[in-house]
Design a protein around this motif. Structure first.
Motif, PDB file in Angstrom:
ATOM      1  N   ASP A   1       3.293  -9.453 -16.932  1.00 54.69           N
ATOM      2  CA  ASP A   1       3.869  -8.784 -18.092  1.00 54.69           C
ATOM      3  C   ASP A   1       5.010  -7.875 -17.649  1.00 54.69           C
ATOM      4  O   ASP A   1       5.116  -7.490 -16.479  1.00 54.69           O
ATOM      5  CB  ASP A   1       2.809  -7.968 -18.827  1.00 54.69           C
ATOM      6  N   VAL A   2       5.861  -7.504 -18.616  1.00 56.55           N
ATOM      7  CA  VAL A   2       7.052  -6.727 -18.290  1.00 56.55           C
ATOM      8  C   VAL A   2       6.671  -5.373 -17.673  1.00 56.55           C
ATOM      9  O   VAL A   2       7.263  -4.938 -16.687  1.00 56.55           O
ATOM     10  CB  VAL A   2       7.910  -6.521 -19.553  1.00 56.55           C
ATOM     11  N   SER A   3       5.688  -4.692 -18.253  1.00 57.67           N
ATOM     12  CA  SER A   3       5.284  -3.391 -17.712  1.00 57.67           C
ATOM     13  C   SER A   3       4.707  -3.520 -16.317  1.00 57.67           C
ATOM     14  O   SER A   3       4.953  -2.676 -15.442  1.00 57.67           O
ATOM     15  CB  SER A   3       4.269  -2.739 -18.654  1.00 57.67           C
TER      16      SER A   3
ATOM     17  N   GLN B   1       5.502  -5.938 -14.239  1.00 60.32           N
ATOM     18  CA  GLN B   1       6.628  -6.273 -13.379  1.00 60.32           C
ATOM     19  C   GLN B   1       7.292  -5.021 -12.829  1.00 60.32           C
ATOM     20  O   GLN B   1       7.622  -4.951 -11.637  1.00 60.32           O
ATOM     21  CB  GLN B   1       7.665  -7.089 -14.175  1.00 60.32           C
ATOM     22  N   ALA B   2       7.499  -4.028 -13.685  1.00 57.66           N
ATOM     23  CA  ALA B   2       8.158  -2.795 -13.252  1.00 57.66           C
ATOM     24  C   ALA B   2       7.347  -2.094 -12.170  1.00 57.66           C
ATOM     25  O   ALA B   2       7.915  -1.571 -11.196  1.00 57.66           O
ATOM     26  CB  ALA B   2       8.362  -1.866 -14.447  1.00 57.66           C
ATOM     27  N   ARG B   3       6.024  -2.103 -12.284  1.00 60.72           N
ATOM     28  CA  ARG B   3       5.188  -1.457 -11.264  1.00 60.72           C
ATOM     29  C   ARG B   3       5.255  -2.204  -9.939  1.00 60.72           C
ATOM     30  O   ARG B   3       5.315  -1.578  -8.877  1.00 60.72           O
ATOM     31  CB  ARG B   3       3.751  -1.379 -11.763  1.00 60.72           C
ATOM     32  N   ILE B   4       5.248  -3.533  -9.993  1.00 60.01           N
ATOM     33  CA  ILE B   4       5.319  -4.317  -8.759  1.00 60.01           C
ATOM     34  C   ILE B   4       6.677  -4.123  -8.084  1.00 60.01           C
ATOM     35  O   ILE B   4       6.765  -3.983  -6.854  1.00 60.01           O
ATOM     36  CB  ILE B   4       5.055  -5.805  -9.054  1.00 60.01           C
ATOM     37  N   LEU B   5       7.741  -4.104  -8.858  1.00 60.51           N
ATOM     38  CA  LEU B   5       9.068  -3.897  -8.280  1.00 60.51           C
ATOM     39  C   LEU B   5       9.198  -2.504  -7.668  1.00 60.51           C
ATOM     40  O   LEU B   5       9.813  -2.338  -6.607  1.00 60.51           O
ATOM     41  CB  LEU B   5      10.146  -4.107  -9.354  1.00 60.51           C
ATOM     42  N   THR B   6       8.619  -1.515  -8.334  1.00 60.57           N
ATOM     43  CA  THR B   6       8.624  -0.162  -7.765  1.00 60.57           C
ATOM     44  C   THR B   6       7.846  -0.133  -6.452  1.00 60.57           C
ATOM     45  O   THR B   6       8.265   0.513  -5.479  1.00 60.57           O
ATOM     46  CB  THR B   6       8.018   0.828  -8.765  1.00 60.57           C
ATOM     47  N   LEU B   7       6.711  -0.825  -6.410  1.00 54.12           N
ATOM     48  CA  LEU B   7       5.925  -0.906  -5.176  1.00 54.12           C
ATOM     49  C   LEU B   7       6.726  -1.570  -4.062  1.00 54.12           C
ATOM     50  O   LEU B   7       6.734  -1.106  -2.915  1.00 54.12           O
ATOM     51  CB  LEU B   7       4.634  -1.680  -5.446  1.00 54.12           C
ATOM     52  N   LEU B   8       7.415  -2.669  -4.380  1.00 58.25           N
ATOM     53  CA  LEU B   8       8.208  -3.364  -3.362  1.00 58.25           C
ATOM     54  C   LEU B   8       9.345  -2.485  -2.852  1.00 58.25           C
ATOM     55  O   LEU B   8       9.655  -2.492  -1.648  1.00 58.25           O
ATOM     56  CB  LEU B   8       8.758  -4.668  -3.946  1.00 58.25           C
ATOM     57  N   HIS B   9       9.965  -1.712  -3.741  1.00 62.33           N
ATOM     58  CA  HIS B   9      11.013  -0.772  -3.335  1.00 62.33           C
ATOM     59  C   HIS B   9      10.454   0.248  -2.338  1.00 62.33           C
ATOM     60  O   HIS B   9      11.068   0.520  -1.299  1.00 62.33           O
ATOM     61  CB  HIS B   9      11.572  -0.050  -4.558  1.00 62.33           C
ATOM     62  N   ARG B  10       9.299   0.811  -2.656  1.00 63.31           N
ATOM     63  CA  ARG B  10       8.717   1.848  -1.793  1.00 63.31           C
ATOM     64  C   ARG B  10       8.330   1.280  -0.430  1.00 63.31           C
ATOM     65  O   ARG B  10       8.593   1.885   0.616  1.00 63.31           O
ATOM     66  CB  ARG B  10       7.492   2.456  -2.486  1.00 63.31           C
ATOM     67  N   LEU B  11       7.717   0.101  -0.424  1.00 62.43           N
ATOM     68  CA  LEU B  11       7.324  -0.510   0.845  1.00 62.43           C
ATOM     69  C   LEU B  11       8.539  -0.860   1.692  1.00 62.43           C
ATOM     70  O   LEU B  11       8.518  -0.713   2.924  1.00 62.43           O
ATOM     71  CB  LEU B  11       6.486  -1.761   0.575  1.00 62.43           C
ATOM     72  N   GLN B  12       9.597  -1.330   1.052  1.00 62.64           N
ATOM     73  CA  GLN B  12      10.804  -1.649   1.815  1.00 62.64           C
ATOM     74  C   GLN B  12      11.407  -0.409   2.451  1.00 62.64           C
ATOM     75  O   GLN B  12      11.863  -0.444   3.601  1.00 62.64           O
ATOM     76  CB  GLN B  12      11.836  -2.316   0.896  1.00 62.64           C
ATOM     77  N   ARG B  13      11.373   0.689   1.727  1.00 61.16           N
ATOM     78  CA  ARG B  13      11.928   1.933   2.249  1.00 61.16           C
ATOM     79  C   ARG B  13      11.066   2.490   3.376  1.00 61.16           C
ATOM     80  O   ARG B  13      11.587   2.964   4.398  1.00 61.16           O
ATOM     81  CB  ARG B  13      12.053   2.953   1.105  1.00 61.16           C
ATOM     82  N   GLU B  14       9.753   2.432   3.224  1.00 61.49           N
ATOM     83  CA  GLU B  14       8.863   3.022   4.231  1.00 61.49           C
ATOM     84  C   GLU B  14       8.717   2.153   5.482  1.00 61.49           C
ATOM     85  O   GLU B  14       8.599   2.680   6.589  1.00 61.49           O
ATOM     86  CB  GLU B  14       7.481   3.257   3.609  1.00 61.49           C
ATOM     87  N   LEU B  15       8.728   0.826   5.316  1.00 63.33           N
ATOM     88  CA  LEU B  15       8.456  -0.081   6.436  1.00 63.33           C
ATOM     89  C   LEU B  15       9.706  -0.803   6.926  1.00 63.33           C
ATOM     90  O   LEU B  15       9.595  -1.622   7.853  1.00 63.33           O
ATOM     91  CB  LEU B  15       7.408  -1.121   6.014  1.00 63.33           C
ATOM     92  N   THR B  16      10.871  -0.499   6.340  1.00 67.94           N
ATOM     93  CA  THR B  16      12.131  -1.154   6.714  1.00 67.94           C
ATOM     94  C   THR B  16      11.995  -2.676   6.632  1.00 67.94           C
ATOM     95  O   THR B  16      12.274  -3.411   7.599  1.00 67.94           O
ATOM     96  CB  THR B  16      12.587  -0.728   8.127  1.00 67.94           C
ATOM     97  N   LEU B  17      11.542  -3.157   5.506  1.00 64.25           N
ATOM     98  CA  LEU B  17      11.351  -4.585   5.300  1.00 64.25           C
ATOM     99  C   LEU B  17      12.640  -5.225   4.797  1.00 64.25           C
ATOM    100  O   LEU B  17      13.477  -4.574   4.166  1.00 64.25           O
ATOM    101  CB  LEU B  17      10.235  -4.838   4.280  1.00 64.25           C
ATOM    102  N   SER B  18      12.775  -6.513   5.070  1.00 67.39           N
ATOM    103  CA  SER B  18      13.847  -7.320   4.510  1.00 67.39           C
ATOM    104  C   SER B  18      13.221  -8.320   3.544  1.00 67.39           C
ATOM    105  O   SER B  18      12.203  -8.938   3.871  1.00 67.39           O
ATOM    106  CB  SER B  18      14.628  -8.049   5.607  1.00 67.39           C
ATOM    107  N   TYR B  19      13.843  -8.504   2.384  1.00 67.44           N
ATOM    108  CA  TYR B  19      13.298  -9.387   1.363  1.00 67.44           C
ATOM    109  C   TYR B  19      14.247 -10.562   1.114  1.00 67.44           C
ATOM    110  O   TYR B  19      15.463 -10.374   0.971  1.00 67.44           O
ATOM    111  CB  TYR B  19      13.105  -8.644   0.036  1.00 67.44           C
ATOM    112  N   LEU B  20      13.684 -11.754   1.075  1.00 67.12           N
ATOM    113  CA  LEU B  20      14.368 -12.920   0.520  1.00 67.12           C
ATOM    114  C   LEU B  20      13.748 -13.149  -0.845  1.00 67.12           C
ATOM    115  O   LEU B  20      12.635 -13.650  -0.962  1.00 67.12           O
ATOM    116  CB  LEU B  20      14.209 -14.140   1.426  1.00 67.12           C
TER     117      LEU B  20
END
Length: 364
Positions: free
Chosen positions: A185-187, A189-208
């Motif tokens: 669901d849209v709501s 989706q926003a939580r998952i995207l926020t989680l992915l943003h935080r993990l990328q910032r904390e763990l220096t991840l690269s996303y495809l």
């Protein structure tokens, strides 16, 4: 050096047809695909269904065997390594699939799902294994109370969090996200995207990031590569692609995104026809049968992917060509072309009105 560099990647599939199954056709799933991903960045592969996005991702992960090209990860070409070394190198890349329910084993508990890559990849056991599993669950917003439950006891968003925790178990540098929010669901989706943003910032991840929702792509990606029928037609920084797209197919994709502004009028013309078959792709530029600006050279020669105006572009149109104005003219020309009876003048198209005609009014 980029973390991941893909050069001239080609993936074809053989299919047998006919009653005797002797006739063999070749599906051109990906042809000479090239891009690079910097460490800590997000590259989005976008395009219609069947454009080859997932095929390219599976080739990077080793799920498909390419016919040509190179996949350089951590300064090592994976296609040139022995099988054992290639398997060890690919521990640094993990994947989160589209449907969280089908990607998780329904017979396993959350503890076993997250612990499985740790047991196989790092031989971790006992209390150390349990502590690492709890640490991963806390990263994605889950706790000890979820440890011994099974996937059917969770919502779609929670199952996707479990899949993300499992993907982070071996501390990868690259995570392939195959439309991770399209089944939510849209709501959520926003939580998952926020989680992915935080993990990328904390763990220096690269996303495809593989997606067809351009609104999501604009918010998460730093680089965008647009694919059509197995080839990349335009790639570059997200701001450049969304604000100054030059390829007609990219313009059509952006024009298809609905706008909440009722006064907004798209400048892109709707594409005519269907996507050609990947078994018999058209010669020259693969987009030319549906392009409103095709020229004779488009049917003869495939345009190379070259650096132009701050992005990589595969198109024969010159840089001085005003796509927005010409495409609007073409759209209006098609919209106003009607078939009239002989001897009658073409009738003007009625302009929309906000008033309801008297005959259609109803009493409430």
């Amino acid at each position: 050096m980029p973390l991941l560099s893909v050069s001239d990647l080609t993936v074809h599939f053989n299919i047998r047809r006919g009653l005797t199954r002797r006739s063999i056709d070749v599906v051109h799933a990906a042809d000479e695909v090239s891009f690079s991903l910097e460490r800590g960045g997000t590259l989005a592969l976008v395009g219609e269904s069947g454009s080859g996005k997932t095929t390219v991702a599976h080739a990077i992960l080793g799920l498909n065997k390419p016919q040509a090209g190179s996949i350089v990860f951590r300064d090592r070409d994976l296609l040139c390594l022995p099988k054992r070394e290639r398997r060890a190198a690919r521990r640094g890349m993990q994947v989160v699939f589209q449907d969280p329910y089908s990607s998780l084993n329904p017979r396993m508990t959350v503890h076993d799902l997250v612990a499985e890559p740790l047991r196989v990849g790092s031989r971790m056991q006992g209390d150390e294994l349990r502590e690492r599993v709890l640490e991963l669950l806390e990263m994605v917003g889950l706790g000890t109370q979820h440890l011994w439950r099974r996937p059917h006891e969770f919502s779609g968003g929670q199952c996707q969090r479990i899949a993300i925790a499992r993907a982070l178990a071996l501390s990868p540098d690259l995570v392939v996200l195959d439309e991770p929010t399209s089944a939510l669901d849209v709501s959520v989706q926003a939580r998952i995207l926020t989680l992915l943003h935080r993990l990328q910032r904390e763990l220096t991840l690269s996303y495809l990031f593989i997606a067809h929702d351009l609104a999501v792509v604009e918010s998460v990606a730093s680089q965008v590569a647009v694919m059509y029928l197995g080839t990349i037609v335009e790639s570059g920084p997200t701001e450049v692609i969304f604000n100054d797209a030059r390829h007609p197919y990219t313009l059509a994709l952006l024009a298809s995104v609905p706008s909440p502004d009722p006064e907004h009028r798209s400048e892109g013309a709707a594409l005519s026809g269907d996507v050609p078959s990947a078994i018999h792709p058209p010669g020259g530029c693969r987009f030319h049968p549906r392009c409103a600006f095709r020229m004779d050279v488009c049917e003869r020669e495939a345009p190379p992917l070259v650096d132009r105006r701050g992005r990589r572009l595969a198109c024969h149109l010159p840089d001085s060509f005003d796509l927005s104005a010409e495409q609007e003219v073409a759209r209006l020309a098609r919209a106003t072309t009607t078939v009239e009876e002989p001897g009658r003048r073409p009738s003007a198209r009625p302009r929309p009105t906000t008033e309801v005609p008297p005959k259609t009014r109803r009493r409430w």
